[in-house]
Design an enzyme around this catalytic site. Structure first.
Site, PDB file in Angstrom:
ATOM      1  N   ARG A 180     -34.069 -23.910 -82.969  1.00  0.00           N
ATOM      2  CA  ARG A 180     -34.316 -22.841 -83.942  1.00  0.00           C
ATOM      3  C   ARG A 180     -35.277 -23.318 -85.029  1.00  0.00           C
ATOM      4  O   ARG A 180     -36.042 -22.538 -85.574  1.00  0.00           O
ATOM      5  CB  ARG A 180     -32.989 -22.393 -84.569  1.00  0.00           C
ATOM      6  CG  ARG A 180     -32.092 -21.616 -83.605  1.00  0.00           C
ATOM      7  CD  ARG A 180     -30.786 -21.222 -84.279  1.00  0.00           C
ATOM      8  NE  ARG A 180     -29.954 -20.394 -83.405  1.00  0.00           N
ATOM      9  CZ  ARG A 180     -28.998 -20.869 -82.623  1.00  0.00           C
ATOM     10  NH1 ARG A 180     -28.761 -22.164 -82.566  1.00  0.00           N
ATOM     11  NH2 ARG A 180     -28.263 -20.048 -81.893  1.00  0.00           N
ATOM     12  N   ARG A 206     -39.963 -15.117 -80.982  1.00  0.00           N
ATOM     13  CA  ARG A 206     -38.693 -15.327 -80.282  1.00  0.00           C
ATOM     14  C   ARG A 206     -38.529 -16.782 -79.870  1.00  0.00           C
ATOM     15  O   ARG A 206     -39.480 -17.442 -79.488  1.00  0.00           O
ATOM     16  CB  ARG A 206     -38.641 -14.409 -79.056  1.00  0.00           C
ATOM     17  CG  ARG A 206     -37.290 -14.420 -78.358  1.00  0.00           C
ATOM     18  CD  ARG A 206     -37.348 -13.653 -77.044  1.00  0.00           C
ATOM     19  NE  ARG A 206     -37.143 -12.224 -77.273  1.00  0.00           N
ATOM     20  CZ  ARG A 206     -37.303 -11.303 -76.324  1.00  0.00           C
ATOM     21  NH1 ARG A 206     -37.694 -11.658 -75.118  1.00  0.00           N
ATOM     22  NH2 ARG A 206     -37.082 -10.030 -76.582  1.00  0.00           N
ATOM     23  N   THR A 245     -30.846 -13.400 -76.522  1.00  0.00           N
ATOM     24  CA  THR A 245     -29.516 -12.884 -76.861  1.00  0.00           C
ATOM     25  C   THR A 245     -29.713 -11.580 -77.630  1.00  0.00           C
ATOM     26  O   THR A 245     -30.702 -11.435 -78.345  1.00  0.00           O
ATOM     27  CB  THR A 245     -28.718 -13.857 -77.751  1.00  0.00           C
ATOM     28  OG1 THR A 245     -29.352 -13.947 -79.028  1.00  0.00           O
ATOM     29  CG2 THR A 245     -28.619 -15.245 -77.128  1.00  0.00           C
ATOM     30  N   ARG A 297     -17.971 -16.255 -81.994  1.00  0.00           N
ATOM     31  CA  ARG A 297     -17.952 -16.924 -80.683  1.00  0.00           C
ATOM     32  C   ARG A 297     -16.783 -17.909 -80.611  1.00  0.00           C
ATOM     33  O   ARG A 297     -16.094 -17.997 -79.596  1.00  0.00           O
ATOM     34  CB  ARG A 297     -19.275 -17.668 -80.451  1.00  0.00           C
ATOM     35  CG  ARG A 297     -20.448 -16.758 -80.094  1.00  0.00           C
ATOM     36  CD  ARG A 297     -21.771 -17.529 -80.100  1.00  0.00           C
ATOM     37  NE  ARG A 297     -22.863 -16.748 -79.531  1.00  0.00           N
ATOM     38  CZ  ARG A 297     -24.139 -16.858 -79.882  1.00  0.00           C
ATOM     39  NH1 ARG A 297     -24.490 -17.726 -80.832  1.00  0.00           N
ATOM     40  NH2 ARG A 297     -25.063 -16.123 -79.299  1.00  0.00           N
ATOM     41  N   HIS A 323     -26.554 -22.394 -89.143  1.00  0.00           N
ATOM     42  CA  HIS A 323     -26.400 -21.596 -87.924  1.00  0.00           C
ATOM     43  C   HIS A 323     -27.110 -22.340 -86.808  1.00  0.00           C
ATOM     44  O   HIS A 323     -28.312 -22.550 -86.857  1.00  0.00           O
ATOM     45  CB  HIS A 323     -27.037 -20.216 -88.105  1.00  0.00           C
ATOM     46  CG  HIS A 323     -27.175 -19.438 -86.825  1.00  0.00           C
ATOM     47  ND1 HIS A 323     -26.102 -19.133 -86.025  1.00  0.00           N
ATOM     48  CD2 HIS A 323     -28.263 -18.918 -86.210  1.00  0.00           C
ATOM     49  CE1 HIS A 323     -26.523 -18.442 -84.973  1.00  0.00           C
ATOM     50  NE2 HIS A 323     -27.831 -18.310 -85.073  1.00  0.00           N
ATOM     51  N   ASN A 376     -34.539 -16.216 -86.657  1.00  0.00           N
ATOM     52  CA  ASN A 376     -34.293 -17.668 -86.668  1.00  0.00           C
ATOM     53  C   ASN A 376     -35.537 -18.481 -87.011  1.00  0.00           C
ATOM     54  O   ASN A 376     -36.642 -18.035 -86.741  1.00  0.00           O
ATOM     55  CB  ASN A 376     -33.760 -18.099 -85.297  1.00  0.00           C
ATOM     56  CG  ASN A 376     -32.256 -17.925 -85.209  1.00  0.00           C
ATOM     57  OD1 ASN A 376     -31.542 -18.210 -86.164  1.00  0.00           O
ATOM     58  ND2 ASN A 376     -31.774 -17.451 -84.072  1.00  0.00           N
TER      59      ASN A 376
END
Length: 332
Positions: free
Chosen positions: A106, A99, A248, A169, A193, A138
């Site tokens: 990222r 994570r 998230t 978003r 991204h 990611n």
């Protein structure tokens, strides 16, 4: 005779064939479970399989979902550490991985996750050789490349969730400014991204009315309305949510279910998702970046070629160079 035998008269002996619309989610962390519940609520699968290495957590999540079966329309929910539970999946969604920590980029995550993928991908391929792979972990663009390399799949069957969420978003924030539902606010974010994503201001519109035509400074430093802030907010939003709640989950889960729906129902909708962009916009290396893709049952069948400004193309090429710089150092 048992209660069942008294109650039920069998008419046809059913063979235990495999599911027709099976989806697997690999990784039952916050993101994986948000994907799972979002997919279940949209009735996209006749079987859902969950896989993880943490067996107690995995079984607990499976039981918790099974106990909600009355309220769902997915007759079979299974789980296991062994990838045999994933057999014959049509779509396999990879959310497993280390994570992202608060403040961590990222790209920093990358080698940790490559090592995890070296175990996951061959197991997925072994049991579902014809599936579509949807990578969510990611850094998604690099890991989609990694999944493509390890799987040996054709590029149209390896998809990264990419900028589908970034664009969502963006459309949400645009809608907040204008007092209009995001569905009626159109705008595309492409490229990497994350931190170096590219907003295509020329295409931002409501009901076909170009905002840039109304306000030529849109998205530039000269803009008195500071629309550039909307894109900055998109870039910062994940970091803000991570800072506040630790990770998230809901928005990415909903975004992935949106992609899963397009695949499972062969909708041929256009999504900004990560695909192999070599040969486009002057990119010469094997990199995956988000561009508008026609998505359906066979994966990505077509790419919509956007009319980009030279500085937008330049940003995309710069992202491609950055990603390739990292990819060529990776240890497979």
């Amino acid at each position: 005779m048992s209660v069942k035998e008294h109650l039920i008269h069998n008419v046809h002996k059913e063979e235990h064939g495999h599911a027709h619309n099976k989806i697997t989610v690999v990784g039952v962390g916050a993101v994986g479970m948000a994907c799972a519940i979002s997919i279940l609520m949209k009735d996209l699968a006749d079987e859902l399989a969950l896989v993880d290495v943490v067996e107690d957590k995995l079984r607990g999540e499976m039981l918790d979902l099974q106990h909600g079966s009355l309220f769902l329309r997915t007759p079979k929910i299974v789980s296991g550490k062994d990838y045999s539970v994933t057999a014959n999946s049509k779509l396999v969604i990879i959310t497993a991985g280390a994570r992202q920590q608060e403040g961590e980029s990222r790209l920093n995550l990358v080698q940790r996750n490559v090592n995890i993928f070296k175990f996951i991908i061959p197991n997925v391929v072994k049991h579902s050789p014809d599936c579509k792979l949807l990578v969510v972990s990611n850094p998604v663009d690099i890991l989609t490349y990694v999944a493509w390399k390890i799987s040996g799949f054709p590029k149209h069957r390896v998809i990264g969730s990419g900028c589908n969420l970034d664009s969502a978003r963006f459309r949400y924030l645009m809608g907040e400014r204008l007092g209009i539902h995001p569905l009626s606010c159109h705008g595309w974010i492409v490229g990497e991204h994350g931190d170096s994503s590219v907003p295509v201001w020329s295409g931002v519109n409501v009901a076909g009315v170009s905002l840039k035509a109304l306000h030529p400074e849109l998205g530039t430093d000269a803009d008195k309305e500071h629309w550039k802030e909307v894109h900055k907010e998109v870039v910062d939003s994940a970091y803000e949510v991570i800072k506040l709640k630790g990770y998230t989950s809901w928005a990415i889960g909903l975004s992935v279910a949106d992609l899963a729906e397009t695949v499972m129902k062969n909708l041929r909708r256009v999504h900004p998702i990560s695909t192999m962009v070599k040969g486009m916009y002057g990119i010469k290396d094997d990199v995956f970046l988000s561009v508008p893709c026609v998505l359906g049952y066979h994966g990505i069948t077509d790419v919509v070629m956007m009319t980009l400004k030279s500085e937008e193309e330049e940003k995309i090429r710069k992202s491609a160079d950055t990603l390739w710089g990292i990819q060529k150092e990776l240890q497979f």
